[in-house]
Design an enzyme around this catalytic site. Structure first.
Site, PDB file in Angstrom:
ATOM      1  N   SER A   1       0.843  -1.185   0.000  1.00  7.85           N
ATOM      2  CA  SER A   1       0.000   0.000   0.000  1.00  7.85           C
ATOM      3  C   SER A   1       0.882   1.240   0.000  1.00  7.85           C
ATOM      4  O   SER A   1       1.966   1.240   0.582  1.00  7.85           O
ATOM      5  CB  SER A   1      -0.912   0.014   1.230  1.00  7.85           C
ATOM      6  OG  SER A   1      -1.757   1.151   1.225  1.00  7.85           O
TER       7      SER A   1
ATOM      8  N   HIS B   1      -7.388  -4.971   4.293  1.00  6.15           N
ATOM      9  CA  HIS B   1      -6.987  -3.558   4.313  1.00  6.15           C
ATOM     10  C   HIS B   1      -7.765  -2.763   3.267  1.00  6.15           C
ATOM     11  O   HIS B   1      -8.295  -1.684   3.540  1.00  6.15           O
ATOM     12  CB  HIS B   1      -5.473  -3.490   4.054  1.00  6.15           C
ATOM     13  CG  HIS B   1      -4.934  -2.146   3.659  1.00  6.15           C
ATOM     14  ND1 HIS B   1      -5.100  -1.611   2.384  1.00  6.15           N
ATOM     15  CD2 HIS B   1      -4.215  -1.232   4.341  1.00  6.15           C
ATOM     16  CE1 HIS B   1      -4.515  -0.436   2.321  1.00  6.15           C
ATOM     17  NE2 HIS B   1      -3.958  -0.179   3.490  1.00  6.15           N
ATOM     18  N   ASN B   2      -7.852  -3.307   2.050  1.00  2.07           N
ATOM     19  CA  ASN B   2      -8.556  -2.599   0.993  1.00  2.07           C
ATOM     20  C   ASN B   2     -10.057  -2.588   1.216  1.00  2.07           C
ATOM     21  O   ASN B   2     -10.743  -1.636   0.837  1.00  2.07           O
ATOM     22  CB  ASN B   2      -8.220  -3.212  -0.362  1.00  2.07           C
ATOM     23  CG  ASN B   2      -6.858  -2.763  -0.865  1.00  2.07           C
ATOM     24  OD1 ASN B   2      -5.976  -2.446  -0.073  1.00  2.07           O
ATOM     25  ND2 ASN B   2      -6.671  -2.751  -2.170  1.00  2.07           N
TER      26      ASN B   2
ATOM     27  N   GLU C   1     -10.598   0.186   3.504  1.00  3.66           N
ATOM     28  CA  GLU C   1     -10.428   1.413   2.710  1.00  3.66           C
ATOM     29  C   GLU C   1     -11.731   1.769   1.984  1.00  3.66           C
ATOM     30  O   GLU C   1     -12.130   2.941   1.944  1.00  3.66           O
ATOM     31  CB  GLU C   1      -9.296   1.192   1.712  1.00  3.66           C
ATOM     32  CG  GLU C   1      -9.056   2.295   0.716  1.00  3.66           C
ATOM     33  CD  GLU C   1      -8.076   1.840  -0.360  1.00  3.66           C
ATOM     34  OE1 GLU C   1      -8.477   1.746  -1.527  1.00  3.66           O
ATOM     35  OE2 GLU C   1      -6.913   1.553  -0.005  1.00  3.66           O
TER      36      GLU C   1
ATOM     37  N   LYS D   1      -3.735  -7.647   3.070  1.00  2.00           N
ATOM     38  CA  LYS D   1      -3.927  -6.514   2.152  1.00  2.00           C
ATOM     39  C   LYS D   1      -5.353  -6.477   1.612  1.00  2.00           C
ATOM     40  O   LYS D   1      -5.930  -5.405   1.402  1.00  2.00           O
ATOM     41  CB  LYS D   1      -2.927  -6.616   0.996  1.00  2.00           C
ATOM     42  CG  LYS D   1      -3.055  -5.513  -0.082  1.00  2.00           C
ATOM     43  CD  LYS D   1      -2.916  -4.124   0.515  1.00  2.00           C
ATOM     44  CE  LYS D   1      -2.562  -3.062  -0.528  1.00  2.00           C
ATOM     45  NZ  LYS D   1      -3.444  -2.997  -1.682  1.00  2.00           N
TER      46      LYS D   1
END
Length: 304
Positions: free
Chosen positions: A121, A176-177, A180, A173
Site C-alpha cells: 500500500s 486492508h482494501n 479502505e 492486504k
C-alpha cells in the site's frame, strides 16, 4: 542487495527509484521499452527480456513481480522458472488473491524455489512517503529480503512486517482494501450531505482542512480528499463512475465464508457498483480519492 523488478508501471517504477536512492542495485524489465528507459534514467539497470533480467542477477536471485493479478502473474513465473536456481526468491507485490498466493507458494516450494507475497500500500505517494507492506512467506526468505523492505518502508522498523506464511500477506492486504472501501464511502457520503445543505453555502475544502487537524476523523485519506477538493471542489468533469480492483469483492466473499458480518464494507462495494448508473457528488468524490492515492484513472464526463 541486487533485485530484479518485473512490471514498471507507475508504482513499480517508483519502487525501483526508491530502492536505487537507498543504495540498492536494481535491474528492471517491462514489455514497454520506454518504461525500462525511465528506470535506467533513474539509475537502475535495464533488461529486454525476463531471461536477460535473470541473467543479470547474481547468486540467490530475488525478483519482485508487479504485474496485474491472475494469469499475468502465473505467466511471468512460468517464464522465469527456467532461469532460476534452487532457493531463488520470487516476490509478488501486486494485488493477487491470497488463495492464488497460497497455491503459488506451495508449487514453487515443491520445485525448490521460495515465494513471498507482499500486499503493498502506498500508491503513487510511496516514492516520497514509503510503502506499507504486509508480507507472507517463510521467515528465512523474509529475513533475507529485510534490506529491501527496510528501504521501501516509511522507516526501517515501521510500516512493514511478516504477518504469516504464503498467502497471509495478500490476505491482510485484501482486508486492508475492504476497510479502505468503507472509509472512503463514509467520507464521500458525509461531504455529499454537507454539499446538499444549500442554505449554508458550505466550503467543502475549508471543512476538510478543519477536520484534518485535531478531529477524530483525520486520516491520510482525508488529507488526499482535501487536495482533491482544493483542485476541483465541484468535481467538474469527473464522471460518478467508481471502479473496483477486486479486493473489496474478495473481502466480502471471505466475510461470508467465515460468517463474519461486514455490512459497511459490503454496502460500500455495492455503492461502487450502483455508481455506474447514477450521477452523484459522493461517487465523484470516491473517484477523485482513488486518483489521489493510487493514480487510478478518472472517467471523464462523456461529451454530448
Amino acid at each position: 542487495m541486487e533485485l530484479g523488478m518485473v512490471g514498471l508501471g507507475r508504482m513499480g517504477a517508483n519502487m525501483v527509484e526508491r530502492l536505487v536512492r537507498g543504495g540498492h542495485s536494481v535491474v528492471g524489465f517491462d514489455r514497454d521499452a520506454a518504461a525500462v528507459a525511465r528506470v535506467t534514467a533513474a539509475g537502475a539497470g535495464g533488461a529486454d527480456s525476463l531471461a536477460n533480467l535473470a541473467g543479470k542477477l547474481g547468486n540467490q536471485k530475488a525478483i519482485w513481480i508487479m504485474v496485474p493479478s491472475g494469469a499475468p502473474v502465473d505467466q511471468t513465473i512460468a517464464e522465469l522458472i527456467p532461469h532460476l536456481s534452487k532457493n531463488d526468491i520470487l516476490i509478488d507485490g501486486g494485488n493477487s488473491n491470497y488463495k492464488d498466493s497460497q497455491r503459488r507458494g506451495a508449487s514453487l516450494k515443491e520445485q525448490g524455489f521460495q515465494f513471498v507475497d507482499v500486499g503493498t500500500s502506498g500508491g503513487i505517494w510511496g516514492l516520497k512517503e514509503g510503502y506499507s507492506m504486509m508480507i507472507g512467506g517463510d521467515k528465512s526468505a523474509v529475513d533475507y529480503l529485510r534490506p529491501i523492505f527496510e528501504t521501501l518502508a516509511p522507516a526501517k522498523d515501521q510500516g512493514w512486517g511478516r504477518v504469516g506464511p504464503s498467502g497471509a500477506g495478500h490476505f491482510v492486504k485484501m482486508v486492508h482494501n475492504g476497510i479502505e472501501y468503507g472509509m472512503m464511502q463514509a467520507y464521500a457520503e458525509g461531504f455529499a450531505i454537507l454539499k446538499k445543505k444549500n442554505e449554508f453555502a458550505l466550503d467543502m475544502h475549508q471543512i476538510s482542512e478543519i477536520w484534518r487537524t485535531g478531529s477524530v476523523v483525520r486520516s491520510w485519506l482525508l488529507d488526499l480528499l482535501s487536495i482533491a477538493l482544493k483542485e476541483n471542489a465541484e468535481m467538474a468533469g469527473i464522471a460518478p463512475y467508481v471502479s473496483d480492483s477486486g479486493e473489496g469483492r474478495w473481502t466480502v466473499a471471505e466475510a461470508i465464508d467465515l460468517d463474519v458480518p461486514a455490512p459497511v464494507i459490503t454496502l460500500s462495494l455495492l455503492q461502487r457498483l450502483t455508481s455506474r448508473d447514477t450521477d452523484s457528488y459522493a461517487d465523484k468524490l470516491l473517484a477523485a480519492m482513488r486518483n489521489q492515492f493510487g493514480g487510478h484513472a478518472i472517467k471523464a464526463v462523456a461529451k454530448k
